[in-house]
Design a protein around this motif. Structure first.
Motif, PDB file in Angstrom:
ATOM      1  N   TYR A  53      -9.078   1.811  -8.425  1.00  0.00           N
ATOM      2  CA  TYR A  53      -9.830   2.238  -7.250  1.00  0.00           C
ATOM      3  C   TYR A  53      -8.855   2.624  -6.141  1.00  0.00           C
ATOM      4  O   TYR A  53      -7.653   2.322  -6.200  1.00  0.00           O
ATOM      5  N   TYR A  54      -9.401   3.294  -5.132  1.00  0.00           N
ATOM      6  CA  TYR A  54      -8.640   3.631  -3.927  1.00  0.00           C
ATOM      7  C   TYR A  54      -8.962   2.622  -2.823  1.00  0.00           C
ATOM      8  O   TYR A  54     -10.002   1.951  -2.850  1.00  0.00           O
ATOM      9  N   LEU A  55      -8.059   2.553  -1.848  1.00  0.00           N
ATOM     10  CA  LEU A  55      -8.229   1.664  -0.708  1.00  0.00           C
ATOM     11  C   LEU A  55      -8.004   2.433   0.588  1.00  0.00           C
ATOM     12  O   LEU A  55      -7.186   3.355   0.631  1.00  0.00           O
TER      13      LEU A  55
ATOM     14  N   GLY B 187      -4.367   4.402  -5.215  1.00  0.00           N
ATOM     15  CA  GLY B 187      -3.679   4.819  -3.999  1.00  0.00           C
ATOM     16  C   GLY B 187      -4.305   4.124  -2.816  1.00  0.00           C
ATOM     17  O   GLY B 187      -5.458   3.692  -2.869  1.00  0.00           O
ATOM     18  N   MET B 188      -3.543   3.993  -1.733  1.00  0.00           N
ATOM     19  CA  MET B 188      -4.083   3.386  -0.510  1.00  0.00           C
ATOM     20  C   MET B 188      -3.784   4.281   0.686  1.00  0.00           C
ATOM     21  O   MET B 188      -2.716   4.884   0.776  1.00  0.00           O
ATOM     22  N   HIS B 189      -4.758   4.367   1.565  1.00  0.00           N
ATOM     23  CA  HIS B 189      -4.634   5.184   2.769  1.00  0.00           C
ATOM     24  C   HIS B 189      -4.830   4.284   3.975  1.00  0.00           C
ATOM     25  O   HIS B 189      -5.818   3.545   4.067  1.00  0.00           O
ATOM     26  N   SER B 190      -3.892   4.318   4.910  1.00  0.00           N
ATOM     27  CA  SER B 190      -3.933   3.445   6.073  1.00  0.00           C
ATOM     28  C   SER B 190      -3.900   4.256   7.361  1.00  0.00           C
ATOM     29  O   SER B 190      -3.119   5.199   7.484  1.00  0.00           O
TER      30      SER B 190
ATOM     31  N   PRO C 243       0.957   4.881  -4.573  1.00  0.00           N
ATOM     32  CA  PRO C 243       0.833   6.106  -3.778  1.00  0.00           C
ATOM     33  C   PRO C 243       0.123   5.810  -2.455  1.00  0.00           C
ATOM     34  O   PRO C 243      -0.937   5.186  -2.437  1.00  0.00           O
ATOM     35  N   THR C 244       0.742   6.273  -1.378  1.00  0.00           N
ATOM     36  CA  THR C 244       0.274   5.895  -0.040  1.00  0.00           C
ATOM     37  C   THR C 244       0.044   7.110   0.839  1.00  0.00           C
ATOM     38  O   THR C 244       0.850   8.038   0.847  1.00  0.00           O
ATOM     39  N   GLY C 245      -1.058   7.086   1.578  1.00  0.00           N
ATOM     40  CA  GLY C 245      -1.314   8.076   2.609  1.00  0.00           C
ATOM     41  C   GLY C 245      -1.346   7.372   3.955  1.00  0.00           C
ATOM     42  O   GLY C 245      -1.958   6.308   4.091  1.00  0.00           O
TER      43      GLY C 245
ATOM     44  N   SER D 162       7.216   2.852  -0.390  1.00  0.00           N
ATOM     45  CA  SER D 162       8.228   3.631  -1.107  1.00  0.00           C
ATOM     46  C   SER D 162       7.681   4.903  -1.735  1.00  0.00           C
ATOM     47  O   SER D 162       8.444   5.711  -2.268  1.00  0.00           O
ATOM     48  N   ASN D 163       6.360   5.108  -1.675  1.00  0.00           N
ATOM     49  CA  ASN D 163       5.767   6.263  -2.361  1.00  0.00           C
ATOM     50  C   ASN D 163       4.749   6.939  -1.441  1.00  0.00           C
ATOM     51  O   ASN D 163       3.559   6.998  -1.750  1.00  0.00           O
ATOM     52  N   ILE D 164       5.224   7.427  -0.304  1.00  0.00           N
ATOM     53  CA  ILE D 164       4.336   8.088   0.652  1.00  0.00           C
ATOM     54  C   ILE D 164       4.009   9.495   0.139  1.00  0.00           C
ATOM     55  O   ILE D 164       4.893  10.339  -0.013  1.00  0.00           O
ATOM     56  N   ILE D 165       2.733   9.734  -0.121  1.00  0.00           N
ATOM     57  CA  ILE D 165       2.274  11.027  -0.638  1.00  0.00           C
ATOM     58  C   ILE D 165       1.891  11.959   0.507  1.00  0.00           C
ATOM     59  O   ILE D 165       2.211  13.152   0.485  1.00  0.00           O
ATOM     60  N   THR D 166       1.194  11.421   1.494  1.00  0.00           N
ATOM     61  CA  THR D 166       0.831  12.218   2.673  1.00  0.00           C
ATOM     62  C   THR D 166       1.101  11.398   3.925  1.00  0.00           C
ATOM     63  O   THR D 166       0.944  10.178   3.935  1.00  0.00           O
TER      64      THR D 166
END
Length: 465
Positions: A228-230, A253-256, A396-398, A419-423
């Motif tokens: 799932y995404y967060l 992936g997680m978006h903060s 993967p992080t946004g 360590s894995n900023i996508i956007t």
């Protein structure tokens, strides 16, 4: 006396620095992921020997007429004080403004209409580790044959609630009517943090953001989502960070929309002397450690020290007085949305927020009686914050960088932890309550992030089909 005040100021500044640096510092050589404790018990008494009841029960918000009359009686009997002339919002929320809130609350605010609005999306409760967890589950009404919605859990903070996401939910579950495409369809899960809203409070000490991250992971598994995404802000950003650190194979992936990593020490001095060498934009300069930053903290983070040390003491007053509760919460919707509004008589509130939005959020705290238990998350988390941050988030992080938020971290500062900023997107406007303030911008950003994750990691989606 003057020397004593200086000493107290220096000590307070030191405490603040320890809090802030400890809360968001990455120590040298941390493990790349957290080794999680896989279970806990937060219910009353000893953990029962029988297996946990995994039932998911429907929940509907229904406040009795007696409760509403008690609220109105307390509002009518509110006691007031006189403000100091020309203080704007520098002394806090003004009694003149709170009298407007009282009048609107009593005479214009329609709780039954708002109660119906809050029940728009299906709500449920389920017992995890001894406490009931409340959540909203919003599913898309239409999908292509064979299409599966993308599961995303969205987590609020303080002094927010699940209501923060009510404007963004339709943009995610029905994207074609809100600027997206039919490949961007989400199923949205919005839990209430334990001790917030209609989630039960812990009956044991120790429930911090890491424990909540595990509980919410269990919730997603119970709902049938192996991956799932967060998404989250404020405490929510820290909860999802912990979830991703503990269960990276489950988090797509997680978006903060709240990042608080500080600049590395090597950049602090250069950032002051030659900012163009280390700052992506000069606006990040005010978030470098400095005396002005300490002064800002001393003026604005008193709530944090109180919540993190004696939450139950202030909780008596806030639980008993609806005006006191509203003042404590609504003031944050002023200075945390745009700190410049502190120089306005109404704190900028009337020009930006509707009173219905403000009171819907306050009412969730009032009718559930959760304000004291919500404050305890500060007490449970902040003393352990340095320890809790000792890992590298590899999923993967946004990241959303909002110009008026309490803290900002430019991309290379954030990369010390993620360590894995996508956007990484800097918004043209917005402050601390992104989902409620700028839902369209946040929805676009989340959709863009998820699309890029699935382009880069197509095996994640193929494994789900």
């Amino acid at each position: 006396m003057a020397l004593m005040l200086v000493a107290v100021g220096v000590l307070s500044a030191g405490v603040l620095i320890v809090y802030l640096s400890g809360a968001f510092r990455r120590s040298s050589g941390p493990p790349r992921n957290i080794v999680p404790v896989l279970d806990g018990w937060w219910g009353r008494g000893k953990k029962p020997e029988e297996e946990e009841d995994a039932a998911i029960r429907e929940f509907k918000l229904e406040v009795s007429a007696e409760e509403l009359e008690d609220l109105n009686d307390r509002l009518r009997k509110a006691r007031w004080f006189e403000s100091v002339e020309e203080t704007k919002f520098h002394f806090g929320i003004k009694p003149e403004y709170m009298k407007l809130i009282q009048e609107y609350w009593l005479n214009e605010y329609d709780w039954r209409k708002q109660e119906k609005r809050l029940n728009k999306y299906p709500q449920f409760k389920t017992n995890i580790e001894g406490i009931d967890i409340h959540f909203v589950r919003a599913t898309p009404s239409k999908l292509k044959p064979g299409q599966r919605a993308k599961p995303i859990m969205m987590v609020h903070g303080w002094p927010g609630s699940f209501y923060e996401f009510f404007k963004i939910i339709p943009m995610l579950i029905d994207p074609t009517n809100h600027g997206g495409t039919d490949v961007d369809v989400f199923e949205v899960i919005c839990p209430s943090l334990p001790g917030y809203g209609f989630s039960e409070a812990a009956h044991k000490q120790g429930l911090n953001v890491r424990e909540i991250g595990r509980i919410f992971h269990k919730l997603m598994l119970r709902l049938g989502f192996e991956s799932y995404y967060l998404q989250g802000g404020d405490w929510g950003s820290m909860v999802i960070d912990q979830t991703a650190g503990m269960f990276p194979k489950h988090v797509r992936g997680m978006h903060s929309n709240f990042t608080s990593q500080l600049a590395p020490l090597s950049q602090v001095v250069l950032g002051k002397l030659v900012p163009s060498l280390v700052l992506d934009d000069e606006s990040y300069g005010k978030f470098l450690p400095s005396w002005s930053r300490i002064v800002f903290g001393l003026k604005e983070f008193g709530y944090l020290h109180l919540n993190a040390t004696k939450p139950d003491t202030i909780g008596h007053a806030l639980t008993d007085s609806p005006i006191g509760l509203a003042a404590y919460i609504i003031e944050k919707f002023s200075v945390w949305t745009n700190y410049d509004w502190i120089d306005l008589d109404d704190g900028g509130l009337d020009g930006y927020w509707s009173k219905d939005d403000l009171l819907n959020n306050v009412m969730i705290y009032w009718v559930s009686g959760c304000i004291t238990s919500s404050l305890r998350l500060y007490k449970e988390t902040i003393p352990r914050s340095s320890e809790l941050k000792k890992f590298i988030n590899t999923v993967p992080t946004g990241l959303a960088d909002l110009p008026n938020d309490l803290n900002r971290s430019q991309r290379n500062w954030a990369a010390r932890h993620f360590s894995n900023i996508i956007t990484y997107r800097t918004y043209p406007t917005g402050g601390h309550f992104a989902a409620l303030e700028v839902p369209k911008l946040l929805a676009e950003d989340v959709r863009n992030f998820v699309q890029k994750v699935e382009e880069l990691y197509p095996e994640v989606m193929s494994s789900e089909s």
